[in-house]
Design a protein around this motif. Structure first.
Motif, PDB file in Angstrom:
ATOM      1  N   GLY A  61      33.329  29.175  43.570  1.00 34.40           N
ATOM      2  CA  GLY A  61      34.272  30.192  43.768  1.00 34.40           C
ATOM      3  C   GLY A  61      35.569  30.620  42.942  1.00 34.40           C
ATOM      4  N   TYR A  62      35.735  29.676  41.811  1.00 33.35           N
ATOM      5  CA  TYR A  62      37.014  29.752  40.987  1.00 33.35           C
ATOM      6  C   TYR A  62      37.007  30.918  40.717  1.00 33.35           C
ATOM      7  CZ  TYR A  62      40.387  28.424  37.598  1.00 33.35           C
ATOM      8  OH  TYR A  62      41.431  28.273  36.981  1.00 33.35           O
ATOM      9  N   LEU A  63      36.102  31.411  39.994  1.00 31.12           N
ATOM     10  CA  LEU A  63      36.273  32.925  39.428  1.00 31.12           C
ATOM     11  C   LEU A  63      36.635  33.749  40.261  1.00 31.12           C
ATOM     12  CD1 LEU A  63      36.032  34.805  36.964  1.00 31.12           C
ATOM     13  CD2 LEU A  63      33.526  34.966  37.399  1.00 31.12           C
ATOM     14  N   GLN A  64      35.968  34.100  41.525  1.00 33.91           N
ATOM     15  CA  GLN A  64      36.236  34.831  42.630  1.00 33.91           C
ATOM     16  C   GLN A  64      37.764  34.932  42.842  1.00 33.91           C
ATOM     17  OE1 GLN A  64      32.755  33.468  44.656  1.00 33.91           O
ATOM     18  NE2 GLN A  64      32.663  35.303  45.368  1.00 33.91           N
ATOM     19  N   SER A  65      38.165  33.746  43.146  1.00 33.02           N
ATOM     20  CA  SER A  65      39.487  33.441  43.873  1.00 33.02           C
ATOM     21  C   SER A  65      40.588  33.667  42.816  1.00 33.02           C
ATOM     22  CB  SER A  65      39.807  31.933  44.264  1.00 33.02           C
ATOM     23  OG  SER A  65      39.551  30.914  43.361  1.00 33.02           O
ATOM     24  N   ASN A  66      40.375  33.968  41.610  1.00 34.32           N
ATOM     25  CA  ASN A  66      41.379  34.116  40.301  1.00 34.32           C
ATOM     26  C   ASN A  66      41.375  35.345  39.805  1.00 34.32           C
ATOM     27  OD1 ASN A  66      42.769  31.524  39.305  1.00 34.32           O
ATOM     28  ND2 ASN A  66      40.946  30.884  40.014  1.00 34.32           N
ATOM     29  N   ILE A  67      40.591  36.422  40.580  1.00 35.30           N
ATOM     30  CA  ILE A  67      40.599  37.795  40.318  1.00 35.30           C
ATOM     31  C   ILE A  67      41.697  38.545  41.064  1.00 35.30           C
ATOM     32  CG2 ILE A  67      39.271  40.054  40.217  1.00 35.30           C
ATOM     33  CD1 ILE A  67      36.807  38.541  39.932  1.00 35.30           C
ATOM     34  N   TYR A  68      42.776  39.021  40.511  1.00 33.45           N
ATOM     35  CA  TYR A  68      43.706  39.769  40.921  1.00 33.45           C
ATOM     36  C   TYR A  68      44.030  41.031  40.404  1.00 33.45           C
ATOM     37  CZ  TYR A  68      46.484  38.507  36.713  1.00 33.45           C
ATOM     38  OH  TYR A  68      46.930  38.338  35.481  1.00 33.45           O
ATOM     39  N   VAL A  69      44.957  41.837  41.148  1.00 29.64           N
ATOM     40  CA  VAL A  69      45.042  43.177  40.691  1.00 29.64           C
ATOM     41  C   VAL A  69      46.757  42.933  40.138  1.00 29.64           C
ATOM     42  CG1 VAL A  69      45.867  45.583  41.654  1.00 29.64           C
ATOM     43  CG2 VAL A  69      44.036  44.302  42.506  1.00 29.64           C
ATOM     44  N   ALA A  70      47.173  43.780  39.018  1.00 32.00           N
ATOM     45  CA  ALA A  70      48.438  43.764  38.448  1.00 32.00           C
ATOM     46  C   ALA A  70      48.602  45.325  38.253  1.00 32.00           C
ATOM     47  CB  ALA A  70      48.448  43.182  36.956  1.00 32.00           C
ATOM     48  N   ILE A  71      49.729  45.624  39.366  1.00 27.34           N
ATOM     49  CA  ILE A  71      50.229  46.898  39.203  1.00 27.34           C
ATOM     50  C   ILE A  71      51.330  47.099  38.343  1.00 27.34           C
ATOM     51  CG2 ILE A  71      51.084  48.810  40.735  1.00 27.34           C
ATOM     52  CD1 ILE A  71      49.418  47.646  42.902  1.00 27.34           C
ATOM     53  N   ASP A  72      51.308  48.253  37.386  1.00 29.54           N
ATOM     54  CA  ASP A  72      52.480  48.453  36.451  1.00 29.54           C
ATOM     55  C   ASP A  72      53.833  48.610  37.376  1.00 29.54           C
ATOM     56  OD1 ASP A  72      50.466  48.395  34.926  1.00 29.54           O
ATOM     57  OD2 ASP A  72      50.601  50.711  34.401  1.00 29.54           O
TER      58      ASP A  72
END
Length: 90
Positions: free
Chosen positions: A66-77
């Motif tokens: 689950g490491y990959l899943q927990s490290n996906i994030y949104v970066a808003i400008d």
């Protein structure tokens, strides 16, 4: 990439034109944030559907911790007119 333009045709319409642009800007910022979160959620759920076995070419990556899943994030400008979906996982 999309763009929205508001043209003020006379001084009389200046206030309504500025108000219209403001409304479009807010709506665009909401759409950008919602869309980025949908992409993130789709990435996370597609990885969850492929657990514990090697992934094939073209498939989402497999997961076992689950490491990959927990490290996906949104970066808003900073201006909130764009966003990216990224992962900090190796």
């Amino acid at each position: 990439m999309s763009s929205v333009r508001v043209k003020v045709t006379s001084e009389k319409n200046f206030k309504s034109g500025a108000l219209l642009k403001s409304k479009y800007d807010k709506k665009i910022k909401d759409i950008v944030a919602t869309s980025a979160n949908l992409v993130r959620n789709t990435a996370v759920s597609s990885i969850a559907q492929n657990p514990n076995h090697p992934s094939k070419a073209g498939d989402p990556p497999a997961t076992d911790t689950g490491y990959l899943q927990s490290n996906i994030y949104v970066a808003i400008d900073a201006d909130r007119m764009g966003a990216s979906v990224e992962s900090l996982a190796d």
